[in-house]
Scaffold this motif. Structure first.
Motif, PDB file in Angstrom:
ATOM      1  N   ASP A 187       0.848  -1.188   0.000  1.00  0.00           N
ATOM      2  CA  ASP A 187       0.000   0.000   0.000  1.00  0.00           C
ATOM      3  C   ASP A 187       0.884   1.239   0.000  1.00  0.00           C
ATOM      4  O   ASP A 187       2.104   1.155   0.166  1.00  0.00           O
ATOM      5  CB  ASP A 187      -0.902  -0.006   1.237  1.00  0.00           C
ATOM      6  CG  ASP A 187      -2.205   0.740   0.996  1.00  0.00           C
ATOM      7  OD1 ASP A 187      -2.273   1.496   0.004  1.00  0.00           O
ATOM      8  OD2 ASP A 187      -3.146   0.572   1.790  1.00  0.00           O
ATOM      9  N   HIS A 188       0.264   2.385  -0.191  1.00  0.00           N
ATOM     10  CA  HIS A 188       1.024   3.630  -0.069  1.00  0.00           C
ATOM     11  C   HIS A 188       1.516   3.767   1.372  1.00  0.00           C
ATOM     12  O   HIS A 188       0.796   3.439   2.321  1.00  0.00           O
ATOM     13  CB  HIS A 188       0.157   4.826  -0.437  1.00  0.00           C
ATOM     14  CG  HIS A 188      -0.291   4.824  -1.866  1.00  0.00           C
ATOM     15  ND1 HIS A 188       0.592   4.957  -2.919  1.00  0.00           N
ATOM     16  CD2 HIS A 188      -1.523   4.707  -2.427  1.00  0.00           C
ATOM     17  CE1 HIS A 188      -0.075   4.922  -4.066  1.00  0.00           C
ATOM     18  NE2 HIS A 188      -1.347   4.772  -3.789  1.00  0.00           N
ATOM     19  N   ASP A 190       2.752   5.356   5.046  1.00  0.00           N
ATOM     20  CA  ASP A 190       2.205   6.429   5.870  1.00  0.00           C
ATOM     21  C   ASP A 190       3.041   7.694   5.674  1.00  0.00           C
ATOM     22  O   ASP A 190       4.062   7.691   4.975  1.00  0.00           O
ATOM     23  CB  ASP A 190       2.142   6.012   7.344  1.00  0.00           C
ATOM     24  CG  ASP A 190       3.511   5.671   7.928  1.00  0.00           C
ATOM     25  OD1 ASP A 190       4.529   6.225   7.461  1.00  0.00           O
ATOM     26  OD2 ASP A 190       3.567   4.842   8.851  1.00  0.00           O
ATOM     27  N   ARG A 218      -0.533  13.280  -1.281  1.00  0.00           N
ATOM     28  CA  ARG A 218      -1.543  12.573  -0.488  1.00  0.00           C
ATOM     29  C   ARG A 218      -2.933  13.173  -0.714  1.00  0.00           C
ATOM     30  O   ARG A 218      -3.932  12.447  -0.722  1.00  0.00           O
ATOM     31  CB  ARG A 218      -1.155  12.595   0.985  1.00  0.00           C
ATOM     32  CG  ARG A 218       0.139  11.828   1.257  1.00  0.00           C
ATOM     33  CD  ARG A 218       0.569  11.933   2.703  1.00  0.00           C
ATOM     34  NE  ARG A 218      -0.216  11.061   3.560  1.00  0.00           N
ATOM     35  CZ  ARG A 218       0.054   9.767   3.744  1.00  0.00           C
ATOM     36  NH1 ARG A 218       1.075   9.194   3.129  1.00  0.00           N
ATOM     37  NH2 ARG A 218      -0.678   9.055   4.556  1.00  0.00           N
ATOM     38  N   ARG A 219      -3.004  14.490  -0.925  1.00  0.00           N
ATOM     39  CA  ARG A 219      -4.303  15.096  -1.252  1.00  0.00           C
ATOM     40  C   ARG A 219      -4.760  14.677  -2.646  1.00  0.00           C
ATOM     41  O   ARG A 219      -5.960  14.482  -2.877  1.00  0.00           O
ATOM     42  CB  ARG A 219      -4.211  16.615  -1.130  1.00  0.00           C
ATOM     43  CG  ARG A 219      -4.236  17.109   0.315  1.00  0.00           C
ATOM     44  CD  ARG A 219      -4.298  18.621   0.410  1.00  0.00           C
ATOM     45  NE  ARG A 219      -3.005  19.237   0.148  1.00  0.00           N
ATOM     46  CZ  ARG A 219      -2.058  19.399   1.068  1.00  0.00           C
ATOM     47  NH1 ARG A 219      -2.255  18.988   2.306  1.00  0.00           N
ATOM     48  NH2 ARG A 219      -0.918  19.988   0.764  1.00  0.00           N
ATOM     49  N   ARG A 221      -4.127  11.804  -4.009  1.00  0.00           N
ATOM     50  CA  ARG A 221      -4.607  10.426  -3.883  1.00  0.00           C
ATOM     51  C   ARG A 221      -6.038  10.368  -3.368  1.00  0.00           C
ATOM     52  O   ARG A 221      -6.777   9.430  -3.662  1.00  0.00           O
ATOM     53  CB  ARG A 221      -3.694   9.634  -2.946  1.00  0.00           C
ATOM     54  CG  ARG A 221      -2.340   9.313  -3.527  1.00  0.00           C
ATOM     55  CD  ARG A 221      -1.521   8.500  -2.546  1.00  0.00           C
ATOM     56  NE  ARG A 221      -0.126   8.475  -2.953  1.00  0.00           N
ATOM     57  CZ  ARG A 221       0.896   8.542  -2.120  1.00  0.00           C
ATOM     58  NH1 ARG A 221       0.676   8.609  -0.812  1.00  0.00           N
ATOM     59  NH2 ARG A 221       2.132   8.509  -2.585  1.00  0.00           N
ATOM     60  N   ALA A 222      -6.413  11.351  -2.575  1.00  0.00           N
ATOM     61  CA  ALA A 222      -7.765  11.370  -2.014  1.00  0.00           C
ATOM     62  C   ALA A 222      -8.798  11.826  -3.045  1.00  0.00           C
ATOM     63  O   ALA A 222      -9.999  11.623  -2.844  1.00  0.00           O
ATOM     64  CB  ALA A 222      -7.808  12.285  -0.789  1.00  0.00           C
ATOM     65  N   ALA A 223      -8.335  12.442  -4.134  1.00  0.00           N
ATOM     66  CA  ALA A 223      -9.248  12.872  -5.194  1.00  0.00           C
ATOM     67  C   ALA A 223      -9.639  11.677  -6.061  1.00  0.00           C
ATOM     68  O   ALA A 223      -8.993  10.633  -6.047  1.00  0.00           O
ATOM     69  CB  ALA A 223      -8.582  13.959  -6.043  1.00  0.00           C
ATOM     70  N   GLU A 224     -10.688  11.818  -6.810  1.00  0.00           N
ATOM     71  CA  GLU A 224     -11.165  10.740  -7.680  1.00  0.00           C
ATOM     72  C   GLU A 224     -10.458  10.834  -9.028  1.00  0.00           C
ATOM     73  O   GLU A 224     -10.967  11.401  -9.987  1.00  0.00           O
ATOM     74  CB  GLU A 224     -12.683  10.817  -7.851  1.00  0.00           C
ATOM     75  CG  GLU A 224     -13.454  10.604  -6.551  1.00  0.00           C
ATOM     76  CD  GLU A 224     -14.946  10.652  -6.769  1.00  0.00           C
ATOM     77  OE1 GLU A 224     -15.373  10.848  -7.927  1.00  0.00           O
ATOM     78  OE2 GLU A 224     -15.686  10.493  -5.787  1.00  0.00           O
ATOM     79  N   PRO A 228      -4.169   7.626  -9.417  1.00  0.00           N
ATOM     80  CA  PRO A 228      -3.604   8.383  -8.290  1.00  0.00           C
ATOM     81  C   PRO A 228      -2.089   8.230  -8.259  1.00  0.00           C
ATOM     82  O   PRO A 228      -1.553   7.171  -8.571  1.00  0.00           O
ATOM     83  CB  PRO A 228      -4.258   7.723  -7.063  1.00  0.00           C
ATOM     84  CG  PRO A 228      -5.472   7.033  -7.590  1.00  0.00           C
ATOM     85  CD  PRO A 228      -5.127   6.602  -8.974  1.00  0.00           C
TER      86      PRO A 228
END
Length: 282
Positions: A187-188, A190, A218-219, A221-224, A228
């Motif tokens: 996974d990515h 921390d 990281r922001r 990655r949180a987008a659709e 990512p």
């Protein structure tokens, strides 16, 4: 390496920061003689792990890059037909089969090279791009560490290579292959580990710029997004900013360097339309 901790330290020395789970999985794969099947999003360090293992263990890395339509000829061996033909012409006769189907005319591809050059690390990269038939062919190599060449017989590794298979999960790999492997999902990392990786891989990057890049990635990655960004893209972005002499990341700088971190036009358009200020803030 006697413990997973020692392997993690050896990987650290060659620039790869592995967490406890990954170091344990790689250690067990080495000790038990089992392939390590690494699955995860692109850019999480699967391919880099195999390269780091080879350097940490001081052995060669043999890489087989999978792709659609790959077959045994491309992966295992082929015959050097031009040289065979020249040999037949030079001997001025039809020649015997045993004369031209000898090792001198054999072209070793990655799988055969790995069996013959062991100990080594054999990277079978992006196995999910290959087809079912190629997976079935790999079973003999993965489980037996041997291949059979009809003209020459069986070739078996004197010492099994450490096999690392990677998959970006574009399709499911069959259970028959997975059952022969130890499995680990990458996974990515921390926040702290990603910062440590960035500082290690991009020497000279300031603490402020590293923190800004990691936060922005990281922001994103949180987008659709269609793709990512992974750790690899964070490293590329930081290296690009450093090459431009930037000391901090702002919206204008992000706009002209966005191609280092986003690789689809649709993603870049979506992020730009939403406003890059939100991405670099914080």
């Amino acid at each position: 390496m006697r413990t997973p901790g020692e392997l993690a330290e050896a990987l650290d020395r060659v620039g790869y920061l592995a967490d406890e789970g990954l170091a344990t999985a790689a250690f067990l794969a080495s000790k038990l003689g089992r392939p390590l099947f690494c699955e995860g999003e692109p850019g999480t360090g699967k391919t880099a792990l195999a390269s780091a293992l080879a350097r940490a263990l001081n052995v060669d890395l043999v890489r087989l890059q999978c792709h659609e339509g790959i077959d045994a000829t491309q992966a295992l061996y082929d015959w050097d037909f031009p040289r065979q033909l020249l040999h037949l012409r030079a001997t001025d006769g039809p020649g015997r089969e045993e004369d031209i189907y000898t090792r001198r005319f054999l072209l070793a591809r990655p799988l055969l090279r790995a069996l013959e050059s062991a100990p080594c690390v054999l990277l079978i990269d992006e196995i999910d791009r290959a087809d079912d038939e190629f997976e079935a062919f790999l079973l003999e190599v993965v489980s037996e560490h041997a291949v059979t060449i009809p003209e020459l017989g069986e070739i078996r590794a004197a010492e099994p290579p450490l096999v690392v298979l990677t998959s970006n999960r574009t399709r499911e790999v069959h259970d028959a292959l997975k059952r022969r492997c130890l499995y680990h999902w990458l996974d990515h990392p921390d926040l702290e580990r990603e910062l440590a990786i960035l500082r290690r891989r991009v020497p000279g990057v300031s603490e402020r710029l590293a923190a800004q890049v990691v936060g922005a990635v990281r922001r994103l990655r949180a987008a659709e997004l269609l793709k990512p960004p992974g750790v690899a893209e964070a490293i590329d972005w930081a290296a690009a900013l450093l090459a431009l002499g930037r000391t901090e990341l702002d919206a204008r700088t992000a706009a002209v360097t966005l191609g280092a971190v986003l690789k689809y036009r649709e993603d870049a358009d979506r992020v730009t339309a939403a406003g890059l200020e939100a991405v670099v803030a914080g």
